[in-house]
Design a protein around this motif. Structure first.
Motif, PDB file in Angstrom:
ATOM      1  N   GLU A 147       0.825  -1.184  -0.053  1.00 32.78           N
ATOM      2  CA  GLU A 147       0.023  -0.015  -0.136  1.00 32.78           C
ATOM      3  C   GLU A 147       0.776   1.211  -0.181  1.00 32.78           C
ATOM      4  O   GLU A 147       0.410   2.196  -0.617  1.00 32.78           O
ATOM      5  CB  GLU A 147      -1.198  -0.055   1.270  1.00 32.78           C
ATOM      6  CG  GLU A 147      -1.502  -1.176   1.458  1.00 32.78           C
ATOM      7  CD  GLU A 147      -2.394  -1.802   0.521  1.00 32.78           C
ATOM      8  OE1 GLU A 147      -3.125  -1.188  -0.454  1.00 32.78           O
ATOM      9  OE2 GLU A 147      -2.472  -2.977   0.346  1.00 32.78           O
ATOM     10  N   LYS A 148       1.904   1.157   0.780  1.00 32.92           N
ATOM     11  CA  LYS A 148       2.851   2.488   0.644  1.00 32.92           C
ATOM     12  C   LYS A 148       4.018   2.391   0.009  1.00 32.92           C
ATOM     13  O   LYS A 148       4.798   3.184  -0.115  1.00 32.92           O
ATOM     14  CB  LYS A 148       3.214   2.749   2.378  1.00 32.92           C
ATOM     15  CG  LYS A 148       1.911   2.899   3.276  1.00 32.92           C
ATOM     16  CD  LYS A 148       1.375   4.117   2.856  1.00 32.92           C
ATOM     17  CE  LYS A 148       0.152   4.630   3.945  1.00 32.92           C
ATOM     18  NZ  LYS A 148      -0.520   5.794   3.325  1.00 32.92           N
ATOM     19  N   THR A 204       1.437  -0.041  16.544  1.00 34.16           N
ATOM     20  CA  THR A 204       0.252  -0.603  16.208  1.00 34.16           C
ATOM     21  C   THR A 204      -0.086  -1.838  16.845  1.00 34.16           C
ATOM     22  O   THR A 204       1.113  -2.718  17.156  1.00 34.16           O
ATOM     23  CB  THR A 204       0.189  -0.959  14.461  1.00 34.16           C
ATOM     24  OG1 THR A 204      -0.982  -1.502  14.299  1.00 34.16           O
ATOM     25  CG2 THR A 204       1.547  -1.702  14.367  1.00 34.16           C
ATOM     26  N   VAL A 246       6.064   4.612  14.432  1.00 29.81           N
ATOM     27  CA  VAL A 246       4.715   3.930  14.359  1.00 29.81           C
ATOM     28  C   VAL A 246       4.385   2.895  15.287  1.00 29.81           C
ATOM     29  O   VAL A 246       5.212   2.234  15.581  1.00 29.81           O
ATOM     30  CB  VAL A 246       4.711   3.181  13.019  1.00 29.81           C
ATOM     31  CG1 VAL A 246       3.108   2.349  12.971  1.00 29.81           C
ATOM     32  CG2 VAL A 246       4.719   4.100  11.951  1.00 29.81           C
ATOM     33  N   SER A 255       3.622   7.576   2.398  1.00 29.18           N
ATOM     34  CA  SER A 255       4.187   6.570   1.404  1.00 29.18           C
ATOM     35  C   SER A 255       5.718   7.067   0.871  1.00 29.18           C
ATOM     36  O   SER A 255       6.306   8.011   0.987  1.00 29.18           O
ATOM     37  CB  SER A 255       3.335   6.689  -0.158  1.00 29.18           C
ATOM     38  OG  SER A 255       1.832   6.245   0.331  1.00 29.18           O
ATOM     39  N   HIS A 268      -3.521   2.167  14.883  1.00 27.27           N
ATOM     40  CA  HIS A 268      -2.371   2.623  14.590  1.00 27.27           C
ATOM     41  C   HIS A 268      -2.115   4.120  14.703  1.00 27.27           C
ATOM     42  O   HIS A 268      -2.759   4.860  14.708  1.00 27.27           O
ATOM     43  CB  HIS A 268      -2.438   2.450  12.948  1.00 27.27           C
ATOM     44  CG  HIS A 268      -2.813   1.109  12.280  1.00 27.27           C
ATOM     45  ND1 HIS A 268      -2.489  -0.197  12.759  1.00 27.27           N
ATOM     46  CD2 HIS A 268      -4.129   1.124  11.737  1.00 27.27           C
ATOM     47  CE1 HIS A 268      -3.287  -0.837  12.155  1.00 27.27           C
ATOM     48  NE2 HIS A 268      -4.078  -0.244  11.496  1.00 27.27           N
ATOM     49  N   TYR A 269      -0.729   4.393  15.303  1.00 28.84           N
ATOM     50  CA  TYR A 269      -0.525   5.687  15.632  1.00 28.84           C
ATOM     51  C   TYR A 269       0.803   6.000  14.933  1.00 28.84           C
ATOM     52  O   TYR A 269       1.635   5.254  14.935  1.00 28.84           O
ATOM     53  CB  TYR A 269      -0.016   5.668  17.239  1.00 28.84           C
ATOM     54  CG  TYR A 269      -1.440   5.642  17.973  1.00 28.84           C
ATOM     55  CD1 TYR A 269      -2.348   6.695  18.252  1.00 28.84           C
ATOM     56  CD2 TYR A 269      -1.758   4.612  18.621  1.00 28.84           C
ATOM     57  CE1 TYR A 269      -3.589   6.506  19.126  1.00 28.84           C
ATOM     58  CE2 TYR A 269      -2.869   4.055  19.388  1.00 28.84           C
ATOM     59  CZ  TYR A 269      -3.783   5.149  19.537  1.00 28.84           C
ATOM     60  OH  TYR A 269      -4.864   5.040  20.278  1.00 28.84           O
ATOM     61  N   PHE A 270       0.690   7.140  14.169  1.00 33.37           N
ATOM     62  CA  PHE A 270       2.031   7.490  13.278  1.00 33.37           C
ATOM     63  C   PHE A 270       2.316   8.820  13.933  1.00 33.37           C
ATOM     64  O   PHE A 270       1.631   9.452  14.092  1.00 33.37           O
ATOM     65  CB  PHE A 270       1.310   7.723  11.820  1.00 33.37           C
ATOM     66  CG  PHE A 270       0.711   6.630  11.384  1.00 33.37           C
ATOM     67  CD1 PHE A 270       1.383   5.336  10.811  1.00 33.37           C
ATOM     68  CD2 PHE A 270      -0.729   6.608  11.199  1.00 33.37           C
ATOM     69  CE1 PHE A 270       0.562   4.467  10.384  1.00 33.37           C
ATOM     70  CE2 PHE A 270      -1.380   5.545  10.950  1.00 33.37           C
ATOM     71  CZ  PHE A 270      -0.669   4.444  10.407  1.00 33.37           C
ATOM     72  N   LYS A 284      -2.023  11.703  10.356  1.00 31.16           N
ATOM     73  CA  LYS A 284      -3.145  10.806  10.222  1.00 31.16           C
ATOM     74  C   LYS A 284      -2.798   9.461   9.612  1.00 31.16           C
ATOM     75  O   LYS A 284      -3.455   8.648   9.580  1.00 31.16           O
ATOM     76  CB  LYS A 284      -4.190  11.580   9.362  1.00 31.16           C
ATOM     77  CG  LYS A 284      -4.933  12.747   9.863  1.00 31.16           C
ATOM     78  CD  LYS A 284      -5.835  13.351   8.664  1.00 31.16           C
ATOM     79  CE  LYS A 284      -6.555  14.548   9.218  1.00 31.16           C
ATOM     80  NZ  LYS A 284      -7.114  14.625  10.832  1.00 31.16           N
ATOM     81  N   ASP A 285      -1.590   9.648   8.829  1.00 32.46           N
ATOM     82  CA  ASP A 285      -1.038   8.406   8.156  1.00 32.46           C
ATOM     83  C   ASP A 285       0.209   8.291   7.756  1.00 32.46           C
ATOM     84  O   ASP A 285       1.005   9.266   8.372  1.00 32.46           O
ATOM     85  CB  ASP A 285      -1.796   8.293   6.878  1.00 32.46           C
ATOM     86  CG  ASP A 285      -1.758   6.971   5.954  1.00 32.46           C
ATOM     87  OD1 ASP A 285      -1.235   6.066   6.732  1.00 32.46           O
ATOM     88  OD2 ASP A 285      -2.364   6.690   4.913  1.00 32.46           O
ATOM     89  N   ILE A 286       0.956   7.312   7.709  1.00 33.65           N
ATOM     90  CA  ILE A 286       2.239   7.017   7.565  1.00 33.65           C
ATOM     91  C   ILE A 286       2.616   7.427   5.932  1.00 33.65           C
ATOM     92  O   ILE A 286       1.651   7.322   5.132  1.00 33.65           O
ATOM     93  CB  ILE A 286       2.519   5.432   7.664  1.00 33.65           C
ATOM     94  CG1 ILE A 286       4.284   5.411   7.923  1.00 33.65           C
ATOM     95  CG2 ILE A 286       2.124   4.616   6.381  1.00 33.65           C
ATOM     96  CD1 ILE A 286       4.565   3.923   8.074  1.00 33.65           C
TER      97      ILE A 286
END
Length: 147
Positions: free
Chosen positions: A50-51, A120, A118, A145, A125-127, A141-143
């Protein structure tokens, strides 16, 4: 195994001496399938599929020496220049993510000096990004890419 808050991936599972094993594509071997390993394997696939992180930049269970104690990071993603960029701490889904989890990964980061952390348990999940000037973490909000 428990459904996680990550996409579904296909894994090679087998049974050996009353234990379930999962094939780890990065380590190129079967490992005992624990709840934490289930989270780790899913998160590695999330990073790759995904990343878009290259497999060549991902290390699993990298050993560290902290205060003369041997510790292992769950996942470290390196930058192309070989410096640690992201540390991922995986917990079993039943483990509640609390301050001690963040303290653990922060201790690892004193040694590795990564840019992102990160945490999880596969469900939450915490970034966060390290602000090295202010010595604080900025939650994201997200890791990011791989670019």
């Amino acid at each position: 195994m428990q459904k996680l808050n990550l996409p579904n991936y296909t894994f090679k599972l087998k049974s050996n001496e009353n234990k379930t094993l999962i094939f780890d594509n990065l380590r190129k071997k079967d490992v005992v399938l624990t709840p934490e390993e289930w989270v780790r394997q899913h998160f590695v696939q999330f990073l790759i599929q995904e990343k878009n992180y290259p497999v060549s930049l991902i290390s699993i269970e990298k050993q560290l020496i902290i205060n003369n104690l041997k510790k292992r990071t769950d996942i470290v993603i390196f930058s192309p220049d070989g410096t640690p960029n992201i540390i991922v701490e995986c917990k079993a889904p039943k483990i509640k993510i609390a301050q001690d989890t963040f303290d653990q990964i922060a201790r690892y980061n004193l040694k590795l000096n990564a840019n992102y952390l990160v945490v999880t348990n596969g469900l939450q999940h915490y970034f966060c990004k390290l602000d090295k000037e202010k010595e604080t973490y900025i939650f994201l909000k997200d890791i990011p890419s791989y670019n």
